[in-house]
Scaffold this active site. Structure first.
Site, PDB file in Angstrom:
ATOM      1  N   SER A   4       0.804  -1.212   0.000  1.00  0.00           N
ATOM      2  CA  SER A   4       0.000   0.000   0.000  1.00  0.00           C
ATOM      3  C   SER A   4       0.844   1.271   0.000  1.00  0.00           C
ATOM      4  CB  SER A   4      -0.934  -0.003   1.220  1.00  0.00           C
ATOM      5  OG  SER A   4      -1.725  -1.162   1.211  1.00  0.00           O
ATOM      6  N   ARG A 207       9.711  -0.286   5.629  1.00  0.00           N
ATOM      7  CA  ARG A 207       8.452   0.433   5.447  1.00  0.00           C
ATOM      8  C   ARG A 207       8.140   1.244   6.705  1.00  0.00           C
ATOM      9  NH1 ARG A 207       2.614  -1.832   3.271  1.00  0.00           N
ATOM     10  NH2 ARG A 207       1.312  -0.473   4.527  1.00  0.00           N
TER      11      ARG A 207
END
Length: 480
Positions: A4, A207
């Site tokens: 995402s 991330r």
């Protein structure tokens, strides 16, 4: 496999940037990671202190990668780390549930090899990613506290002398994602690796979103989200800097990508009023990541961001509708208000409930998402607008593991093997609405168009030509 964060970077920026995993790969391969200011900073603790490595133990490549941890262990020991402790979080979300045992066995083998070379290297604690440490967007600080207690204080409800045994035993009561926290203890029942004054800490996830909260707890002197009990004086670095706006953490091993000139910045500076909305678990994706890892507004007079609080303390399959209908309602109201030129939302159900592996709950989630999308499209119809519907990656469209021929896989008991991770399938894109000029068509000369092509497309729909270095638009105007 998509995730995402990078998906929304590409959607918003209109270009593909070397991202976390790639940047870390390059830094490790070249050895530059050990020459940077971040590694030099933590290495000052190597002589007398312990190096603690905290992060997701997985080869999924979404938040972290097992091979990067292995290289960092090897490289750190070669560059002076004499005492190393690993605090891992099991996955089962971006990879198969149950794969954690194999990952722990791999790391245990690596640590045994380091011990043979004279390095005091051990696993110190663990827990499941959705229950320990890796919360995001300040949704549930209890998740971070459970990790803090195990990693920093050396306290947890479960104690083991062996990490492989710990994971196998705790999997009897929870899956990988939700393993309760545990600590590894010695023969005297004393934790082998609490974080103390003088130690170095690295969070090895590349991330950002699920590391920011822990980074705040590790770095902020003035912190009130939970009682830390002890706030050790440590040297802390992230694998990357997780929030460029907050400069958090202040030290990091690999410099993050510099994403400039995003589409929203361009549109806002050209007078386009924007409304962005999602629930907590995806709010940052339509704001922070969409805007090139930048917090805040470009122009608060022209932008409005609305965050709808996500459910906390429960697995998403227990409330599979999540906040889809609320997001749909807020988007509908924003459209019908005629105050905004662009309304941007992320409906999170298909992804978040898909990750649970609960097929029936995922069906409910998809129905709720459909209902929300219809609410938005009906509003677009009323105001004569244009819609663009797409996704940043797949998940709910395929919920079973498959062989090379595409046939479902079954376990030894004849049960379907459930797929909880994102998929590699292309995502669809639909463009329409009464405001779309009659001659607008998809181009047929962008054979490998993807998420990064969406920005130029949306800019065209607003009446602007995208910058030359953007990935090309997906649309053209043809004569009727």
């Amino acid at each position: 496999m998509g995730n995402s964060e990078v998906g929304h970077n590409a959607l918003g920026a209109g270009r593909i940037f070397a991202q976390g995993a790639k940047l870390v790969d390059l830094a490790l391969a070249s050895g530059k990671i050990y020459e940077g200011e971040g590694f030099k900073y933590i290495s000052e603790s190597f002589e007398k202190g312990t190096l603690h490595l905290i992060g997701l133990l997985s080869d999924g490549g979404v938040h972290s990668r097992l091979d990067q941890l292995q290289l960092l262990l090897k490289g750190s020991s070669e560059h002076g780390a004499k005492r190393i402790r690993v605090h891992f979080l099991t996955d089962g979300r971006d990879v198969s549930d149950g794969s954690s045992v194999g990952f722990v066995e791999t790391i245990e083998n690596d640590l045994a090899n380091l011990r043979e070379k004279g390095v005091d290297a051990q696993i110190a604690s663990g827990g499941g990613r959705m229950y320990v440490t890796m919360d995001r967007y300040e949704n549930d600080w209890d998740v971070v506290k459970r990790g803090w207690d195990a990693q920093v204080l050396g306290e947890a409800p479960h104690k083991f002398t062996n990490a492989v045994e710990a994971v196998k035993k705790l999997r009897e009561i929870a899956n990988d994602q939700y393993l309760p926290p545990f600590v590894i203890v010695d023969e005297h029942n004393k934790a082998v690796g609490p974080i103390v004054d003088g130690d170095a800490v690295v969070t090895f996830n590349f991330r950002a979103d699920r590391m920011v909260m822990l980074a705040k707890a590790l770095e902020y002197q003035d912190f009130d989200k939970f009682d830390r009990v002890r706030f050790p004086k440590i040297r802390y670095a992230g694998m990357l800097q997780y929030d460029g706006e907050l400069k958090l953490p202040s030290h990091y091993l690999v410099s993050p990508p510099e994403i400039d000139r995003t589409s929203d910045e361009y549109l806002v500076y050209n007078g386009i009023c924007t409304f962005a909305c999602s629930e907590t678990v995806k709010f940052g994706h339509v704001t922070f990541f969409w805007n090139g890892n930048r917090s805040g507004y470009f122009n608060p007079e022209l932008e409005k961001y609305v965050e709808i609080p996500s459910d906390i303390g429960i697995s998403f399959n227990l409330q599979p509708k999540m906040k889809a209908l609320e997001i749909g309602e807020r988007a509908r109201d924003a459209i019908l208000s005629h105050k905004f030129d662009q309304v941007r939302v992320n409906i999170a159900n298909g992804d978040m409930v898909g990750h649970t592996g609960d097929i029936q709950a995922t069906i409910v989630a998809c129905k709720a998402a459909d209902e929300a999308v219809k609410m938005i499209l009906d509003a677009i119809e009323q105001v004569g607008g244009i819609y663009v519907v797409t996704a940043d990656h797949g998940n709910a469209e395929d919920m079973v593991k498959r062989d090379k021929c595409g046939q479902p896989l079954y376990d030894k008991n004849g049960q379907l093997q459930i797929l909880t991770s994102h998929t590699c399938h292309p995502v669809p894109i639909a463009i329409g609405g009464p405001g779309l000029a009659p001659g607008v068509r998809f181009r047929n000369d962008v054979p490998d168009g993807g998420l990064a092509n969406v920005a130029a497309t949306i800019m065209n729909l607003h009446g602007f030509v995208a910058p030359n270095d953007y990935e090309p638009t997906l649309i053209q105007v043809v004569d009727n």
